[in-house]
Design a protein around this motif. Structure first.
Motif, short mmCIF file in Angstrom:
data_model
loop_
_atom_site.label_atom_id
_atom_site.label_comp_id
_atom_site.label_asym_id
_atom_site.label_seq_id
_atom_site.Cartn_x
_atom_site.Cartn_y
_atom_site.Cartn_z
N HIS A 143 -8.48 -5.56 -2.49
CA HIS A 143 -8.89 -4.20 -2.16
C HIS A 143 -8.00 -3.17 -2.88
O HIS A 143 -6.92 -3.49 -3.38
CB HIS A 143 -8.84 -3.99 -0.64
N GLY A 144 -8.49 -1.95 -2.94
CA GLY A 144 -7.78 -0.93 -3.69
C GLY A 144 -6.83 -0.08 -2.89
O GLY A 144 -6.21 0.85 -3.43
N HIS A 145 -6.68 -0.37 -1.60
CA HIS A 145 -5.82 0.43 -0.74
C HIS A 145 -4.43 -0.20 -0.64
O HIS A 145 -4.09 -0.87 0.34
CB HIS A 145 -6.45 0.61 0.64
N PHE A 146 -3.64 0.00 -1.69
CA PHE A 146 -2.28 -0.51 -1.72
C PHE A 146 -1.41 0.53 -2.44
O PHE A 146 -1.91 1.39 -3.16
CB PHE A 146 -2.21 -1.85 -2.46
N ALA A 147 -0.11 0.45 -2.20
CA ALA A 147 0.82 1.37 -2.86
C ALA A 147 0.78 1.12 -4.36
O ALA A 147 0.94 -0.01 -4.82
CB ALA A 147 2.23 1.18 -2.31
N LYS A 148 0.60 2.18 -5.12
CA LYS A 148 0.40 2.03 -6.57
C LYS A 148 1.71 1.92 -7.35
O LYS A 148 1.70 1.84 -8.58
CB LYS A 148 -0.43 3.21 -7.10
#
Length: 261
Positions: A143-148
């Protein structure tokens, strides 16, 4: 076969390029680039992206340095026509319309696909849908909801590199996805980088695109605005007129230069 973007006419408006290609051109190019032992970025533009490129030099540079850039917005086609280019509706494409064709081509050519996008659960739903039509596809995702930045970002990159995708779909939305690719490009072991925004949200039905008669006529923006006015009003009510004001300004400048010759 080595793909060259010289095969496709380049259109440049507001200092930012895109290529005059069809869905078939795009899909064939993705497949051929994915077979090459090098990294390739395939970008895309819509009116929002053109506004970002106008205001953000790094974003304009990202688009203009991409190997291939396709048009994902009827507004951009209209702007190009206003500036004298010959383009058709077939030169605009949006990911939900061709994602399953890309999936089937990846399976057919034994190309691996990694999805990095969406809220937790969305990517899993998308992968299940893809596996249903392409059971032999080499597929992974996160998924794309992580600390970048930091340890969480490092862990995601490590997972991508273990998989070594031939085609790498990144969908955080503009301009975050492009910034993340720029910041992490040298660290990622993938061949084709595809920043494709909210495609998986539409593909899985998580976000409603609107009726087909609207999407086919360049009115998807209106449908989305009606569904999410609080989040999208600035993008469309402010952004679209701003884009066309800039196009009109460039048109006047071009006419003035022509008269002076």
């Amino acid at each position: 076969m080595v793909v060259s973007n010289a095969l496709f006419e380049e259109i440049r408006i507001l200092g930012t390029k895109f290529h005059k290609i069809t869905v078939c051109d795009l899909l064939n190019s993705i497949v051929e680039y994915a077979k090459q032992d090098r990294k390739t970025v395939i970008g895309n533009v819509n009116t929002r992206g053109m506004n970002f490129a106008y205001d953000l030099p790094w974003y304009r540079d990202f688009i203009n340095r991409s190997e291939l850039v396709f048009c994902d917005g009827f507004g951009v086609l209209l702007g190009a026509k206003m500036l004298g280019y010959s383009v058709k509706g077939s030169h605009r494409m949006t990911c939900p319309d061709y994602i399953e064709s890309l999936v089937l081509l990846c399976e057919q050519h034994d190309l691996s696909l990694y999805l990095l996008a969406g809220k937790p659960g969305v990517v899993d739903k998308a992968m299940a849908q893809m596996k249903a039509i392409a059971p032999n596809l080499r597929l992974a995702g996160h998924h794309g909801h992580f600390a970048k930045t930091g340890p969480e970002n490092d862990a995601v990159i490590a997972d991508i590199n273990r998989f070594q995708p031939d085609v790498f779909y990144v969908g955080f939305g503009m301009p975050l996805q492009e910034r993340w690719i720029v910041d992490n490009f040298d660290r990622i072991d993938a061949r084709v980088f595809l920043p494709l925004g909210a495609c998986l949200d539409f593909y899985t039905g998580t976000v409603y695109r609107g009726p087909q008669w609207m999407t086919d006529r360049g009115l998807e923006w209106l449908s989305r605005l009606l569904v999410e006015p609080g989040r999208l009003w600035r993008r469309y009510i402010v952004g679209n007129p701003l884009f066309f004001y800039r196009i009109f300004k460039q048109h006047i400048q071009q006419r003035f230069k022509a008269l002076k010759r």
